[in-house]
Write an enzyme that holds these catalytic residues in place. Structure first.
Site, PDB file in Angstrom:
ATOM      1  CB  SER A 141      -0.883   0.018   1.244  1.00  0.00           C
ATOM      2  OG  SER A 141      -1.468   1.296   1.417  1.00  0.00           O
ATOM      3  CE1 TYR A 155      -4.505  -2.474   4.485  1.00  0.00           C
ATOM      4  CE2 TYR A 155      -3.701  -0.302   3.890  1.00  0.00           C
ATOM      5  CZ  TYR A 155      -4.180  -1.546   3.520  1.00  0.00           C
ATOM      6  OH  TYR A 155      -4.322  -1.855   2.191  1.00  0.00           O
TER       7      TYR A 155
HETATM    8  P1  NDP Z   1     -11.364  -6.256  -1.119  1.00  0.00           P
HETATM    9  O1  NDP Z   1     -11.776  -6.224   0.315  1.00  0.00           O
HETATM   10  O2  NDP Z   1     -12.234  -5.621  -2.132  1.00  0.00           O
HETATM   11  O3  NDP Z   1     -11.075  -7.773  -1.547  1.00  0.00           O
HETATM   12  C1  NDP Z   1     -10.250  -8.537  -0.697  1.00  0.00           C
HETATM   13  C2  NDP Z   1      -9.974  -9.879  -1.323  1.00  0.00           C
HETATM   14  O4  NDP Z   1      -9.111 -10.580  -0.423  1.00  0.00           O
HETATM   15  C3  NDP Z   1     -11.228 -10.692  -1.513  1.00  0.00           C
HETATM   16  O5  NDP Z   1     -11.114 -11.468  -2.682  1.00  0.00           O
HETATM   17  C4  NDP Z   1     -11.246 -11.564  -0.249  1.00  0.00           C
HETATM   18  O6  NDP Z   1     -11.836 -12.833  -0.458  1.00  0.00           O
HETATM   19  C5  NDP Z   1      -9.761 -11.762  -0.018  1.00  0.00           C
HETATM   20  N1  NDP Z   1      -9.502 -12.067   1.375  1.00  0.00           N
HETATM   21  C6  NDP Z   1      -9.656 -11.279   2.462  1.00  0.00           C
HETATM   22  N2  NDP Z   1      -9.374 -11.951   3.572  1.00  0.00           N
HETATM   23  C7  NDP Z   1      -9.055 -13.221   3.179  1.00  0.00           C
HETATM   24  C8  NDP Z   1      -8.676 -14.394   3.855  1.00  0.00           C
HETATM   25  N3  NDP Z   1      -8.586 -14.448   5.199  1.00  0.00           N
HETATM   26  N4  NDP Z   1      -8.401 -15.499   3.120  1.00  0.00           N
HETATM   27  C9  NDP Z   1      -8.496 -15.498   1.779  1.00  0.00           C
HETATM   28  N5  NDP Z   1      -8.857 -14.407   1.075  1.00  0.00           N
HETATM   29  C10 NDP Z   1      -9.133 -13.290   1.782  1.00  0.00           C
HETATM   30  O7  NDP Z   1      -9.900  -5.619  -1.155  1.00  0.00           O
HETATM   31  P2  NDP Z   1      -9.107  -4.883  -2.326  1.00  0.00           P
HETATM   32  O8  NDP Z   1      -9.337  -5.553  -3.615  1.00  0.00           O
HETATM   33  O9  NDP Z   1      -9.350  -3.439  -2.190  1.00  0.00           O
HETATM   34  O10 NDP Z   1      -7.598  -5.129  -1.819  1.00  0.00           O
HETATM   35  C11 NDP Z   1      -6.753  -6.117  -2.373  1.00  0.00           C
HETATM   36  C12 NDP Z   1      -5.354  -5.896  -1.809  1.00  0.00           C
HETATM   37  O11 NDP Z   1      -4.913  -4.568  -2.162  1.00  0.00           O
HETATM   38  C13 NDP Z   1      -5.293  -5.990  -0.278  1.00  0.00           C
HETATM   39  O12 NDP Z   1      -4.076  -6.580   0.102  1.00  0.00           O
HETATM   40  C14 NDP Z   1      -5.330  -4.519   0.139  1.00  0.00           C
HETATM   41  O13 NDP Z   1      -4.750  -4.324   1.406  1.00  0.00           O
HETATM   42  C15 NDP Z   1      -4.548  -3.876  -0.988  1.00  0.00           C
HETATM   43  N6  NDP Z   1      -4.803  -2.440  -1.157  1.00  0.00           N
HETATM   44  C16 NDP Z   1      -6.072  -1.970  -1.439  1.00  0.00           C
HETATM   45  C17 NDP Z   1      -6.283  -0.609  -1.582  1.00  0.00           C
HETATM   46  C18 NDP Z   1      -7.620   0.003  -1.874  1.00  0.00           C
HETATM   47  O14 NDP Z   1      -7.763   1.231  -1.781  1.00  0.00           O
HETATM   48  N7  NDP Z   1      -8.630  -0.778  -2.249  1.00  0.00           N
HETATM   49  C19 NDP Z   1      -5.175   0.349  -1.436  1.00  0.00           C
HETATM   50  C20 NDP Z   1      -3.894  -0.259  -1.159  1.00  0.00           C
HETATM   51  C21 NDP Z   1      -3.731  -1.598  -1.031  1.00  0.00           C
HETATM   52  P3  NDP Z   1     -13.275 -13.263   0.149  1.00  0.00           P
HETATM   53  O15 NDP Z   1     -14.240 -12.172  -0.150  1.00  0.00           O
HETATM   54  O16 NDP Z   1     -13.574 -14.538  -0.566  1.00  0.00           O
HETATM   55  O17 NDP Z   1     -13.081 -13.465   1.612  1.00  0.00           O
END
Ligand code: NDP
Length: 246
Positions: A141, A155
């Protein structure tokens, strides 16, 4: 656009948001893709269908990223089903907002279990399976480099850990031609951080560009790192943040 033709990729947390967009972007460029999910089975199945419609193979695996044993098993199953592994995208992550005085040690353990321990476990399991010349890409991030508001301490700490992990890996894996990099998005419109959410206006006010990014814009950068043009980039951070750090 076949620069990933027949390569085999695993995207953790590929059911929604940036992970789903990444799984599809890799398939669009010719890769077969395994994706993991935890709660969103329907969304994972939808992503699989979209990839299959592109003419590529896709597999969805239910794997809780907070369970290191399940993560290692999931990596092995993904490689078995794909018939190898060339690209690992450590995308699964959770948010955490609140001051250090309010977030508990249970919150600390939950966030680190997914954002750090799960990434370590997936990478540890993937390294022996990855082909020479392969790729490891972590979703960090922009908050790892610059924190612009209170409440992001936990975070930001979890995402900063990935920078050290990635640099260390770059040194460990360079002799095999495997690269390791961190992609550092700014605010991206997903369920985790919706562009119409309560914190959106403050985030936009901190950018050079006046909008949230789209998951596909991050996915395109990940696909670049995964492809032949990314071969000489390793141990570094690729920032896609609308000017958050400008
Ligand atoms: P979302 O919350 O939209 O999606 C998260 C994804 O991660 C989902 O597919 C979810 O799967 C999966 N996930 C969460 N927890 C688990 C778990 N315990 N085991 C397996 N899968 C898991 O997040 P984003 O798409 O926004 O974020 C993706 C990545 O990018 C993350 O690492 C986030 O920290 C990073 N990021 C995001 C930003 C943003 O502004 N959106 C900015 C900077 C970084 P399921 O629903 O099936 O549980």
């Amino acid at each position: 656009m076949n620069e990933l033709q027949d390569l085999k990729a695993l995207v953790t947390g590929g059911s929604r948001g940036i992970g789903a967009a990444t799984a599809i972007a890799l398939a669009e460029r010719g890769a077969d893709v395994a994706l993991t999910y935890n709660n969103s089975a329907d969304a994972a199945a939808k992503a699989v269908k979209e990839i299959e419609a592109l003419g590529r193979r896709a597999f969805a695996l239910e794997v809780d990223a907070a369970d290191a044993v399940a993560v290692a098993d999931g990596v092995q199953r993904a490689a078995d089903q794909l018939g190898g592994l060339d690209i690992l995208v450590n995308n699964a992550g959770v948010g955490a907002i609140g001051p250090i005085t309010e977030l508990t040690l249970a919150d600390l353990d939950r966030v680190l279990a997914v954002n750090v321990r799960g990434v370590y476990a997936a990478t540890q399991a993937a390294v022996p399976l990855l082909s020479d010349g392969g790729r490891v890409i972590h979703l960090g991030s922009c908050a790892a480099g610059r924190v612009t508001s209170p409440g992001m301490t936990l975070y930001a700490m979890s995402k900063a850990a990935l920078v050290g992990l990635s640099k260390g890996l770059a040194r460990e894996l360079g002799s095999r031609g495997i690269t390791s990099n961190v992609v550092q998005p700014g605010p991206i419109d997903t369920d985790m951080n919706p562009a119409d959410g309560p914190f959106a206006a403050a985030q936009i006010g901190d950018l050079a560009l006046d909008r949230f990014g789209k998951p596909a814009e991050v996915a395109a950068a990940i696909a670049f790192l995964a492809g032949p043009h990314g071969a000489y980039m390793t141990g570094t951070e690729l920032t896609i943040d609308g000017g958050h750090t400008a």
